[in-house]
Design an enzyme around this catalytic site. Structure first.
Site, PDB file in Angstrom:
ATOM      1  N   GLY A  97     -13.927  21.511 -32.750  1.00 39.99           N
ATOM      2  CA  GLY A  97     -15.097  21.929 -33.509  1.00 39.99           C
ATOM      3  C   GLY A  97     -16.019  22.856 -32.755  1.00 39.99           C
ATOM      4  N   ASN A 143     -14.328  14.294 -18.439  1.00 38.34           N
ATOM      5  CA  ASN A 143     -15.086  14.063 -19.672  1.00 38.34           C
ATOM      6  C   ASN A 143     -16.515  14.553 -19.455  1.00 38.34           C
ATOM      7  OD1 ASN A 143     -12.779  12.280 -19.987  1.00 38.34           O
ATOM      8  ND2 ASN A 143     -13.907  11.363 -21.669  1.00 38.34           N
ATOM      9  N   THR A 147     -17.340  15.767 -30.099  1.00 36.60           N
ATOM     10  CA  THR A 147     -18.351  14.849 -29.590  1.00 36.60           C
ATOM     11  C   THR A 147     -18.389  14.894 -28.065  1.00 36.60           C
ATOM     12  OG1 THR A 147     -18.084  13.392 -31.496  1.00 36.60           O
ATOM     13  CG2 THR A 147     -19.064  12.437 -29.515  1.00 36.60           C
ATOM     14  N   HIS A 182      -3.787   9.710 -28.479  1.00 33.99           N
ATOM     15  CA  HIS A 182      -5.107  10.067 -27.995  1.00 33.99           C
ATOM     16  C   HIS A 182      -5.396  11.461 -28.524  1.00 33.99           C
ATOM     17  CE1 HIS A 182      -7.984  10.902 -24.379  1.00 33.99           C
ATOM     18  NE2 HIS A 182      -8.613  10.712 -25.514  1.00 33.99           N
ATOM     19  N   ASP A 183      -6.516  11.628 -29.227  1.00 33.46           N
ATOM     20  CA  ASP A 183      -6.758  12.899 -29.914  1.00 33.46           C
ATOM     21  C   ASP A 183      -6.708  14.089 -28.966  1.00 33.46           C
ATOM     22  OD1 ASP A 183      -9.195  12.253 -28.691  1.00 33.46           O
ATOM     23  OD2 ASP A 183     -10.289  12.054 -30.575  1.00 33.46           O
ATOM     24  N   THR A 184      -7.142  13.901 -27.714  1.00 37.07           N
ATOM     25  CA  THR A 184      -7.083  15.016 -26.773  1.00 37.07           C
ATOM     26  C   THR A 184      -5.644  15.356 -26.412  1.00 37.07           C
ATOM     27  OG1 THR A 184      -9.193  14.272 -25.878  1.00 37.07           O
ATOM     28  CG2 THR A 184      -8.014  15.936 -24.621  1.00 37.07           C
TER      29      THR A 184
END
Length: 451
Positions: free
Chosen positions: A385, A274, A237, A214-216
């Site tokens: 980002g 989130n 995002t 999971h990228d997080t």
């Protein structure tokens, strides 16, 4: 990305970037998975040409979305989590298991696109042999291995929040076939070498290592936390706003606040919310570029937004009407007008409203999470980002009344390669020691709250 890691070295070299967005088919929004795999394999081939000594590959991606396999083959393109079919699954799941019980079992906040809702709205699930989340699916296509990495599996809603194992009783109650749930592996596990045809195309036989897929989870590995009481925001995002804990918080108050417990690397708990992130801005820019038939100069737009005088109206960044692709500026203006205020006039003013509204959502989430855990949060580490967006970083500091330490930008990739490097013995130690390496090699930029 190529990562170069050693006791005092942590470097990334971008190899290949490519577009990745939803594609609309006759039955809804999907990922163009064949195109993604093509780009991944070509990128790996280029990485090997640049650096023949690569030791391993680690794969991470967004959460919750999956592919279904039958006979080892993908049945259909994976759906995109913003497809509206997931709403049907929500009703079916909550009729079988009330949300209060779900939260007590899986620890997750309510998000209508969580995997268990998608599966209960997917007629193909009954015909499949196994379900693989996106990074596990890519790993399978590269190696032939069928496995589920635990940090990402924790986002499905089908993992027991306390044991970290599949909740088979819950799956049975929801009608999810047990065969769909593959064996679990932890970050650092070696998944295997490449299929011969993939190795030939890439030009090397590399091993694939499970990371925080999971990228997080990978991003949090590389957060150089300012203190033991620092919160983190992984901002792209989405904005994932949280604390790293050793035990889950599954209370009525946490459920009411819609805070989630997801697993991290080394068995840590990512206690987070989130929050809508820079999706709101990127979709607005996409619309303006379509209107102009020309690209938008984003740094110039942000500079103009920073210069907008006076206050701008805030809006609920998590308003459900803002979750799908489409004319984002018009929808944001409608949300603002529905609250009885005038929408900003001009792109710079609307951009400022977007940034300030995201920052307010971040600040609210930070203070909520602090209250739920009894933590006196003393700083915010903002990575991803969003850490390049000085306007957002300063607005977050101002609205939270906490210092914001911004960077590294590529936290997800850094966390990915650090777990690989530790598995290979190139670095050793705890997450705290890995983060110290990040802090030495990528010192963050500090934003102090203004009075």
């Amino acid at each position: 990305m190529i990562g170069r890691v050693g006791p005092d070295t942590l470097e990334l070299e971008p190899v290949r970037r490519f577009a990745n967005g939803p594609v609309r088919r006759a039955d809804g929004l999907h990922w163009d998975f064949d195109a993604l795999v093509h780009e991944i394999v070509d990128g790996l081939a280029e990485a090997v040409r640049r650096e023949p000594g690569i030791q391993s590959i680690g794969i991470d991606s967004w959460a919750v979305d999956y592919g279904l396999l039958r006979g080892g083959e993908l049945i259909a393109e994976p759906f995109h989590y913003r497809d509206d079919r997931t709403a049907r699954g929500v009703d079916a799941v909550h009729q079988a298991v009330p949300f209060a019980e779900l939260h007590a079992r899986n620890g997750l906040q309510f998000l209508p696109f969580n995997t268990l809702y998608q599966l209960c709205a997917d007629p193909l699930a009954a015909d499949a042999d196994v379900m693989l989340l996106i990074p596990d699916l890519v790993a399978h296509l590269l190696t032939g291995r069928v496995a589920a990495e635990r940090t990402n599996a924790s986002t499905t809603g089908l993992l027991d929040v306390r044991t970290g194992d599949w909740d088979l009783a819950l799956a049975e109650r929801l009608g999810v076939p047990i065969r769909l749930l593959p064996a679990l592996v932890d970050p650092g596990a070696v998944l295997g070498g490449l299929r011969p045809e993939v190795a030939e195309r890439i030009g090397a036989d590399l091993r694939v290592v499970a990371v925080g897929s999971h990228d997080t989870a990978s991003a949090v590995v590389a957060v150089p936390l300012a203190s033991p009481h620092a919160a983190y925001i992984s901002c792209g995002t989405w904005g994932l706003v949280g604390l790293e804990l050793t035990e889950p918080v599954v209370t009525d108050a946490a459920r009411a606040a819609n805070v989630t417990n997801e697993r991290g690397v080394d068995g840590r708990i990512r206690f987070l919310r989130n929050v809508a992130g820079l999706w709101l801005l990127s979709e607005s820019v996409r619309q303006w570029e379509a209107d102009d038939s020309a690209p938008i100069d984003l740094p110039q737009l942000l500079a103009e937004a920073a210069a907008v005088p006076g206050d701008v109206p805030l809006f609920d960044a998590d308003d459900p009407s803002l979750s799908a692709p489409g004319d984002m500026p018009a929808r944001i203006a409608a949300v603002i007008r529905a609250s009885g205020r005038d929408a900003p006039v001009g792109r710079a003013a609307l951009t400022r409203s977007i940034i300030e509204s995201i920052a307010q959502a971040f600040a609210t989430a930070v203070h909520t999470i602090g209250a739920l855990t009894g933590t006196a949060i003393d700083a915010i580490n903002l990575v991803g980002g969003g850490s390049l967006n000085a306007l957002l970083c300063q607005a977050t500091a101002d609205r939270s009344v906490l210092p914001v330490l911004a960077g590294p930008v590529e936290a997800t990739a850094l966390g990915n390669v650090l777990v690989q490097a530790r598995a290979a013995g190139l670095v050793t130690g705890s997450l705290e020691q890995l983060r110290a390496l990040v802090a030495r090699t990528s010192p963050p930029v500090r934003y102090e709250p203004r009075a």
